[in-house]
Design an enzyme around this catalytic site. Structure first.
Site, PDB file in Angstrom:
ATOM      1  N   HIS B 266     -29.834 -57.021  -1.975  1.00  0.00           N
ATOM      2  CA  HIS B 266     -30.908 -56.372  -1.547  1.00  0.00           C
ATOM      3  C   HIS B 266     -31.384 -57.208  -0.214  1.00  0.00           C
ATOM      4  O   HIS B 266     -31.729 -56.673   0.830  1.00  0.00           O
ATOM      5  CB  HIS B 266     -31.960 -56.068  -2.465  1.00  0.00           C
ATOM      6  CG  HIS B 266     -33.299 -55.463  -1.995  1.00  0.00           C
ATOM      7  ND1 HIS B 266     -33.463 -54.344  -2.289  1.00  0.00           N
ATOM      8  CD2 HIS B 266     -34.276 -56.050  -1.504  1.00  0.00           C
ATOM      9  CE1 HIS B 266     -34.543 -53.892  -1.643  1.00  0.00           C
ATOM     10  NE2 HIS B 266     -35.280 -55.165  -1.353  1.00  0.00           N
ATOM     11  N   GLU B 267     -31.701 -58.562  -0.398  1.00  0.00           N
ATOM     12  CA  GLU B 267     -32.334 -59.238   0.617  1.00  0.00           C
ATOM     13  C   GLU B 267     -31.102 -59.295   1.719  1.00  0.00           C
ATOM     14  O   GLU B 267     -31.636 -59.227   3.102  1.00  0.00           O
ATOM     15  CB  GLU B 267     -32.822 -60.710   0.203  1.00  0.00           C
ATOM     16  CG  GLU B 267     -33.636 -60.599  -0.818  1.00  0.00           C
ATOM     17  CD  GLU B 267     -35.068 -59.544  -0.418  1.00  0.00           C
ATOM     18  OE1 GLU B 267     -35.521 -59.745   0.674  1.00  0.00           O
ATOM     19  OE2 GLU B 267     -35.770 -59.302  -1.369  1.00  0.00           O
ATOM     20  N   HIS B 270     -31.809 -56.826   4.264  1.00  0.00           N
ATOM     21  CA  HIS B 270     -33.090 -57.057   5.118  1.00  0.00           C
ATOM     22  C   HIS B 270     -32.735 -58.215   6.211  1.00  0.00           C
ATOM     23  O   HIS B 270     -33.006 -57.908   7.344  1.00  0.00           O
ATOM     24  CB  HIS B 270     -34.208 -57.856   4.379  1.00  0.00           C
ATOM     25  CG  HIS B 270     -35.118 -56.922   3.478  1.00  0.00           C
ATOM     26  ND1 HIS B 270     -35.591 -55.704   4.070  1.00  0.00           N
ATOM     27  CD2 HIS B 270     -35.232 -56.584   2.432  1.00  0.00           C
ATOM     28  CE1 HIS B 270     -36.524 -55.030   3.064  1.00  0.00           C
ATOM     29  NE2 HIS B 270     -36.105 -55.710   1.924  1.00  0.00           N
ATOM     30  N   GLU B 296     -36.497 -51.620   4.623  1.00  0.00           N
ATOM     31  CA  GLU B 296     -36.351 -51.251   3.315  1.00  0.00           C
ATOM     32  C   GLU B 296     -34.973 -50.301   3.136  1.00  0.00           C
ATOM     33  O   GLU B 296     -34.364 -50.352   2.335  1.00  0.00           O
ATOM     34  CB  GLU B 296     -37.527 -50.373   2.323  1.00  0.00           C
ATOM     35  CG  GLU B 296     -37.273 -50.646   0.935  1.00  0.00           C
ATOM     36  CD  GLU B 296     -37.420 -52.086   0.239  1.00  0.00           C
ATOM     37  OE1 GLU B 296     -37.839 -52.923   0.795  1.00  0.00           O
ATOM     38  OE2 GLU B 296     -36.899 -51.942  -0.866  1.00  0.00           O
TER      39      GLU B 296
END
Lengths: 498, 498
Positions: B266-267, B270, B296
Site C-alpha cells: 500500500h505504502e 504512495h 490514495e
C-alpha cells in the site's frame, strides 16, 4: 506588558535554537540514514536553514537589542549576563559574513561532504579536489572577513568558532611542550612494549549485533539516557543531535571489536556532556557546550583516561569475554589490558593510541594553516600529507583513503578544529587527575561498575557549567590550574613507563 | 538582469519547498527514530519551521508578486501558469489564518500526537482528551477563518487542504451511491465465503527480518528506487519524506505476515507516486502530488487492485512460500488467494478488506463533521464511535485501542482527510480498469513479475502530471470518465461474486 530588550533577545535566540536543532537532526540523518539520492535536496534544506538563521541573527534590530540589554545588564542575573555575552559573540560571528556567503558555504560543504564519502570509498582523492577547493576558497573568504572584523589572524578567527577565545599562540606553546616530550618518550614506550611477548588478537568474526548490544550496555552503565538519545552507524563516528535527543554514531568491524567499542565509549563522553548541559538553558546560547576543547576533554576522559584504566578493564573484560564467548589466551585479562594500551604509530587518527594521537593533530594543524593561507593547494595535499606522516610518525600511508581522505573535517569546511583534539586530551588528563584527587575510592567504584560518582563530579564541574564561564575558568575552578601539559605527561609516564 | 514577478515567486517557493522538506524528514524521524524524550524539542523545531514558512508565504510582497505575475500570465508556459495557480491557492490558505494560530496549532498537534502514541499503547483514551480537545478547538478556529475567507462551509474549507476543489456535496453523492450498494452486497459476499471451507492460516512466528526483506523485494520489483528512499518501522504506517528521498514505514507482526506485507505494498503505491512526480518541478507547488484522492488511488491501485489480483498472487505466492519456508495446506496457492480476498467486518481500518473499508470511512466522515461542528465533544467520542461501528459494521470494539484510538488523524488535527480514502478507492478502480483496457497483456506481465508497463502508464497518466491539472481533469484524461462508483462496484462484483 512589554518585553525587555533581554527578553526579546531570549525569544529570538530560542527560535534560532529550534532551527539549529532541526539542522542538527538533518545532519545526523544525512550521515546515518539518508540514501545517496537525497543529498541534493538535503543540501538545499540545510542551506535554507542556515540562511534563515543568519537572517534572523543579523536582522538590524538585534544590534539595538544587544546594546539596550548590555546598557541595563546590572538588572540581569549572572547567568543572564553570561547568556548576553554569548549572544553578542554569536552575533559578532554572524554579522562578519554576509548571507550570500553563508548560503554558498552551506551548499558547498554539503556537496563536498557527499563527494568525500564517495572519494574515500573509492580511494579517489582527485574526484574530491574540485569540490574541496570550493570549500577551501569559501573558508578563506569567511576567515578573511572575520579576521577583518575581529582584528585577529584569519586562522584565529576560525579557531574562535570552535573554541571561543583560543588563539594559535596558546596552541603553539602547548604543542611545543609536547614536541619536546613525545619524540623522546615514544621510542622508550615502543622499546618497552617490544621487549614483552607479542599480543595475540582475539579472533573474529564478531557479530555486529553483539558489538552493538555491548556498546549499549556500557553506554547505559556510564549514564547515557536512551530516552534522550540513540546509537546508530555512520562512516565517520560522531555525536550529533541536541541535548534532549543526542544522536551518537559509531562504525563496526566484524574482524575487530576493540576499535568500535572504544569509539562508542569516546562518543559516549561527548554525549554525556550534551545530556548534562544545564536543563534550564536548553534553548539559549549560555546553555550550549562551552567549546570543542571541553567537549573533547569529555570524550577522551571516558575513552582514554577511564576506559583504558586497569580498574575499568577489570570491570569490562569479563563482560566483553561473555558477549563474544571468548576463550583462550587472547582473552586473558592481562592480554586485553595490554591490547588496549598498545602503542604503535598508525595511519588512522581516530584509531590512534593516546601517545601518538598528538602527532596526528600536529600534522593537521600544520597542513590546515597552509591550506588556509593558500600555500598548500588542495591538489598537493596527498604529497604534503604523506611527507608529514613520514616525518612525524615514520610511516607513509599506502593509499589516500588511509591518508588525507580519512577525515571529514576539511571537506566539510572545518579548519581550526583539529587542535582542539589535543587541547582536549590535555584537559582530560587534568580533569581526571582532579576527579581522582577529589572523589574518594574512585578506582574501587569503577572496578565495581559504579560510575555515578564520576558522572556527578563531571556534571557539577563541567557539564552544568554550560557556557556560563570560559574554558580556562571552568578548568581552573575544577582543577586549580590553567590548561597545561603536566597532567597529560604525568599520565603517560605513569601508564606507559611505570 | 532583474527577475520577473513570476521568477521571484519561484525563488520564494523554492525556499518554502526546502523548509517543508526539512519538516517532512523531521516528521518521519519523530515517528520512526526519535526517542520519546526528544518530543518537546521536536515540537519546537516543527513549530518554528511552520511559523517561518507561514511568514515567508504571507509576507506583503507575495500578494503584489502574485497579482503582477497573473496580470502578465500570457508570457508563461502552461506549466508555469498552473504553478502560479497553485501558488495562489497556497497563499490563499496561508493568509486565511494568522501566524499565532499556525504556531499554536503546530505545537498542539505535536503534543497531541505524542500523547496519542502513549494513549493507544495504554488503551487510555481519557489521557488523550485534554490535548486532543486543544487540537479540535484550534482546528475549529482554523476552519472558521478559512470558511470566512473562501466563502465555503468550515468542513469544505478543511477538505480543500487535502483535496483542492473537493466539496462535501460530491462526497455525499458518491457515498450515498455506496450506501445503496454495500448493505446488499456485503451479506452476499459473506454468505458466499461462509459456504466454502475455513481458511487455514499459515502458522508463525514469521521472522521480522524475513518479512522486511520480502517487502523490499516486492518494492524493488514494483519500481521503488532505494537510492531515493528507505523502508523503516513505525506505529502507524505512512509514506513521508520528499520525492527525492521517500521515507516509507510499515509495522510488523511476528504472528501474521499478511497484513504487514499488504501494508508495505500500500505504502509503495504512495511512494511510487512521489518518486514519479515531475522531476523538473521538484521545488515548486505544481510539482507536488495533486491531492489525497489521487494519492490514495495509487496506494490502493497497488494494494487492492494489483496485489490481490490472481495474476499478482501467482507471481508472489511462491516467493512468500520460499521466504518463510512455508509447507502444507495453509500455503497452497488457492488458500493464500482466498486468504488475501477474505472479507470480514473488523475493528481496524488499515487492516480492512476493500468491501468493508468504505464503511470505516463513512463512520469517520460522520463523526469528524460532528467533532468539527462541536456537536460531538471529544470526551464523548468512544461512545459515538462504538455506536456507529455497531450500526455500520455490526461489531463493537472491545477496547478504545481497537476503536477510536486506532488512527493518528484526529489527534494530529487532520479533519477532512478520511473521505479521500474512499474517493481514492473509487479512482483506483477506475484507473486500473483503464490501464487494463489500454495495456495489452497486462495480466500476463504481472504474472511474470513485470511491472514496468503498468508503472510507465501510471507515470504518464498520473505521476508526471503533478498538480498541473485538477484531479477530475487527470482522471477524465486517463479514464474518459469523471470520478464515479461504477468501476469500483464492477470490480467488487467481479472479484467477490464472480
Amino acid at each position: 506588558m512589554s518585553l525587555s530588550a533581554y527578553q526579546q533577545l531570549e525569544q529570538n535566540f530560542s527560535r534560532l535554537s529550534a532551527l539549529s536543532g532541526a539542522s542538527a537532526i538533518l545532519h545526523w540523518d544525512s550521515a546515518a540514514m539518508m540514501p545517496d539520492g537525497g543529498s541534493a535536496a538535503r543540501a538545499e534544506q540545510l542551506a535554507t536553514l542556515d540562511v534563515l538563521s543568519h537572517e534572523l541573527l543579523t536582522q538590524p534590530q538585534t544590534e539595538d537589542l544587544l546594546a539596550a540589554a548590555e546598557s541595563d545588564s546590572r538588572a540581569l542575573t549572572s547567568w543572564q549576563q553570561a547568556n548576553l555575552r554569548e549572544m553578542r559573540n554569536k552575533w559578532r560571528h554572524a554579522t562578519a559574513v554576509d548571507a550570500d556567503l553563508v548560503e554558498a558555504y552551506s551548499r558547498a560543504t554539503s556537496a563536498s561532504e557527499m563527494q568525500w564519502r564517495e572519494a574515500r570509498a573509492q580511494n579517489d582523492f582527485a574526484s574530491l579536489v574540485p569540490k574541496m577547493t570550493d570549500v577551501i576558497h569559501l573558508t578563506q573568504t569567511m576567515a578573511a572577513a572575520k579576521s577583518e572584523a575581529f582584528g585577529v589572524t584569519p586562522y584565529d578567527a576560525l579557531l574562535d568558532q570552535y573554541e571561543p577565545g583560543c588563539v594559535s599562540a596558546t596552541i603553539d606553546g602547548l604543542f611545543q611542550d609536547l614536541e619536546e616530550f613525545l619524540p623522546g618518550f615514544l621510542p622508550q614506550v615502543l622499546e618497552r612494549q617490544a621487549a614483552t611477548a607479542d599480543i595475540p588478537m582475539p579472533a573474529g568474526p564478531f557479530d555486529i549485533d553483539v558489538q552493538k548490544k555491548l556498546g549499549q550496555e556500557f553506554m547505559t552503565a556510564l549514564g547515557f539516557d536512551f530516552n534522550h538519545g540513540r546509537l546508530d552507524t555512520s562512516h565517520h563516528p560522531f555525536t550529533g543531535g541536541i541535548p534532549d535527543d543526542v544522536r551518537l554514531t559509531t562504525r563496526y568491524d566484524s574482524d575487530d571489536f576493540t576499535q568500535s567499542l572504544m569509539g562508542t565509549l569516546h562518543e559516549t563522553g561527548h554525549a554525556l556532556y550534551e545530556q548534562g548541559l544545564p536543563s534550564d538553558w536548553r534553548s539559549q546560547p549560555v546553555g550550549l557546550a562551552r567549546g570543542m576543547v571541553l567537549h573533547e576533554s569529555q570524550s577522551l576522559l571516558v575513552e582514554m583516561q577511564l576506559s583504558r584504566s586497569p580498574e575499568f578493564l577489570s570491570y569490562a573484560v569479563p563482560k566483553i569475554r561473555d558477549a563474544f564467548k571468548g576463550d583462550g589466551p587472547a582473552w586473558d585479562m592481562d592480554n586485553l589490558k595490554r591490547l588496549y594500551l598498545k602503542v604503535a604509530p598508525g595511519m588512522i587518527r581516530v584509531d590512534a593510541d593516546e601517545v601518538t594521537y598528538p602527532l596526528h593533530v600536529m600534522l593537521r594543524y600544520r597542513l590546515e594553516k597552509a591550506l588556509l593561507s593558500g600555500d598548500l593547494p588542495v591538489g598537493d595535499l596527498p604529497a604534503a600529507w604523506n611527507s608529514e606522516m613520514q616525518s612525524l610518525l615514520g610511516i607513509t600511508p599506502p593509499t589516500d583513503a588511509l591518508g588525507c581522505l580519512q577525515d571529514i573535517h576539511w571537506p566539510s569546511g572545518a579548519i581550526g578544529y583539529f587542535p582542539t583534539y589535543t587541547l582536549g586530551a590535555l584537559a582530560a588528563a587534568q580533569l581526571y587527575q582532579a576527579a581522582n584527587d577529589q572523589i574518594s575510592e574512585l578506582p574501587q567504584d569503577i572496578e565495581a561498575g559504579q560510575f555515578g560518582g564520576l558522572l556527578s563530579w563531571l556534571r557539577t564541574h563541567v557539564h552544568e557549567q554550560g557556557s556560563s564561564k570560559s574554558t580556562d575558568e571552568i578548568l581552573a575552578l575544577a582543577t586549580a590550574a590553567p590548561l597545561g601539559t603536566d597532567a597529560f605527561k604525568a599520565h603517560l609516564k605513569a601508564r606507559y613507563l611505570p
